[in-house]
Scaffold this motif. Structure first.
Motif, PDB file in Angstrom:
ATOM      1  N   ILE A   1      20.430 -16.254 -26.340  1.00  0.00           N
ATOM      2  CA  ILE A   1      19.806 -16.926 -27.683  1.00  0.00           C
ATOM      3  C   ILE A   1      20.813 -17.754 -28.423  1.00  0.00           C
ATOM      4  O   ILE A   1      20.604 -18.762 -28.867  1.00  0.00           O
ATOM      5  CB  ILE A   1      18.862 -16.044 -28.431  1.00  0.00           C
TER       6      ILE A   1
ATOM      7  N   LEU B   1      15.120 -16.381 -34.418  1.00  0.00           N
ATOM      8  CA  LEU B   1      15.835 -17.630 -34.457  1.00  0.00           C
ATOM      9  C   LEU B   1      16.653 -17.555 -35.705  1.00  0.00           C
ATOM     10  O   LEU B   1      17.775 -18.222 -35.912  1.00  0.00           O
ATOM     11  CB  LEU B   1      14.927 -18.966 -34.392  1.00  0.00           C
ATOM     12  N   ASN B   2      15.941 -17.132 -36.753  1.00  0.00           N
ATOM     13  CA  ASN B   2      16.953 -17.098 -38.062  1.00  0.00           C
ATOM     14  C   ASN B   2      18.230 -16.421 -38.040  1.00  0.00           C
ATOM     15  O   ASN B   2      19.183 -16.655 -38.594  1.00  0.00           O
ATOM     16  CB  ASN B   2      16.037 -16.522 -39.213  1.00  0.00           C
TER      17      ASN B   2
ATOM     18  N   LEU C   1      11.887 -24.788 -28.916  1.00  0.00           N
ATOM     19  CA  LEU C   1      12.726 -23.778 -29.109  1.00  0.00           C
ATOM     20  C   LEU C   1      12.391 -22.482 -29.394  1.00  0.00           C
ATOM     21  O   LEU C   1      12.922 -21.314 -28.863  1.00  0.00           O
ATOM     22  CB  LEU C   1      13.683 -24.469 -30.407  1.00  0.00           C
ATOM     23  N   LEU C   2      11.290 -22.304 -30.236  1.00  0.00           N
ATOM     24  CA  LEU C   2      10.829 -21.057 -30.601  1.00  0.00           C
ATOM     25  C   LEU C   2      10.205 -20.452 -28.992  1.00  0.00           C
ATOM     26  O   LEU C   2      10.653 -19.099 -28.961  1.00  0.00           O
ATOM     27  CB  LEU C   2       9.666 -21.050 -31.642  1.00  0.00           C
TER      28      LEU C   2
ATOM     29  N   THR D   1      20.533 -21.748 -28.940  1.00  0.00           N
ATOM     30  CA  THR D   1      20.157 -22.291 -30.224  1.00  0.00           C
ATOM     31  C   THR D   1      21.229 -23.067 -30.595  1.00  0.00           C
ATOM     32  O   THR D   1      20.938 -24.166 -31.311  1.00  0.00           O
ATOM     33  CB  THR D   1      19.732 -21.246 -31.213  1.00  0.00           C
TER      34      THR D   1
ATOM     35  N   ALA E   1       9.648 -14.614 -32.469  1.00  0.00           N
ATOM     36  CA  ALA E   1      10.709 -15.717 -32.329  1.00  0.00           C
ATOM     37  C   ALA E   1      11.203 -16.307 -33.592  1.00  0.00           C
ATOM     38  O   ALA E   1      12.360 -16.636 -33.760  1.00  0.00           O
ATOM     39  CB  ALA E   1      10.149 -16.774 -31.362  1.00  0.00           C
TER      40      ALA E   1
ATOM     41  N   VAL F   1      13.321 -19.197 -27.244  1.00  0.00           N
ATOM     42  CA  VAL F   1      13.864 -17.974 -27.875  1.00  0.00           C
ATOM     43  C   VAL F   1      12.904 -16.806 -27.424  1.00  0.00           C
ATOM     44  O   VAL F   1      13.455 -15.657 -27.187  1.00  0.00           O
ATOM     45  CB  VAL F   1      14.092 -18.208 -29.322  1.00  0.00           C
TER      46      VAL F   1
ATOM     47  N   PRO G   1      12.055 -25.189 -36.998  1.00  0.00           N
ATOM     48  CA  PRO G   1      12.405 -25.230 -35.531  1.00  0.00           C
ATOM     49  C   PRO G   1      11.288 -25.917 -34.666  1.00  0.00           C
ATOM     50  O   PRO G   1       9.939 -25.741 -35.047  1.00  0.00           O
ATOM     51  CB  PRO G   1      12.553 -23.885 -35.297  1.00  0.00           C
TER      52      PRO G   1
ATOM     53  N   SER H   1      20.691 -18.078 -35.956  1.00  0.00           N
ATOM     54  CA  SER H   1      21.424 -19.280 -36.570  1.00  0.00           C
ATOM     55  C   SER H   1      22.735 -18.792 -37.383  1.00  0.00           C
ATOM     56  O   SER H   1      23.583 -19.614 -37.685  1.00  0.00           O
ATOM     57  CB  SER H   1      20.425 -20.112 -37.483  1.00  0.00           C
TER      58      SER H   1
END
Length: 84
Positions: free
Chosen positions: A73, A40-41, A10-11, A77, A36, A14, A6, A44
Motif C-alpha cells: 500500500i 491511506l492517511n 486510489l481508495l 500510494t 481505506a 488500498v 484521494p 501517506s
C-alpha cells in the motif's frame, strides 16, 4: 476535483490490497472499504508498522501478511501521489 481528497480509484486499490489481492478478486469486503481512508492517511506518513497493525486489527503487532500488505500500500500510494 479537490487534489487534497484521494480519488475513489486510489481508495478502492488500498481497500483491495488490505483485503487481500488474488486472481479474480475485483473488490474488497465492506470492512476494508470503510477502513481505506484511514489506511491511506497512515500510508501517506510512511509508517509501515502502524499501517500493518491497522490492517491486521492487532493491538500487539501485525502478522507477516499484513506487513506485506502495508508495504504494498505504501509503495502503491507513493507512486500514485507522486504522479498527481
Amino acid at each position: 476535483m479537490n487534489t487534497t481528497e484521494p480519488s475513489a480509484n486510489l481508495l478502492r486499490q488500498v481497500a483491495l490490497t488490505a483485503c487481500g489481492r488474488r486472481p479474480g478478486k475485483a473488490q474488497s469486503c465492506d470492512s476494508c472499504a470503510r477502513k481505506a481512508p484511514a489506511l491511506l492517511n497512515i500510508a501517506s506518513t510512511g509508517a509501515a508498522d502502524a499501517l500493518a497493525a491497522a490492517i491486521c486489527g492487532s493491538q500487539g503487532g501485525a502478522c507477516a501478511d499484513c506487513h506485506s500488505k502495508a508495504e504494498a500500500i505504501i509503495n502503491e500510494t507513493a507512486e500514485t501521489l507522486c504522479d498527481a
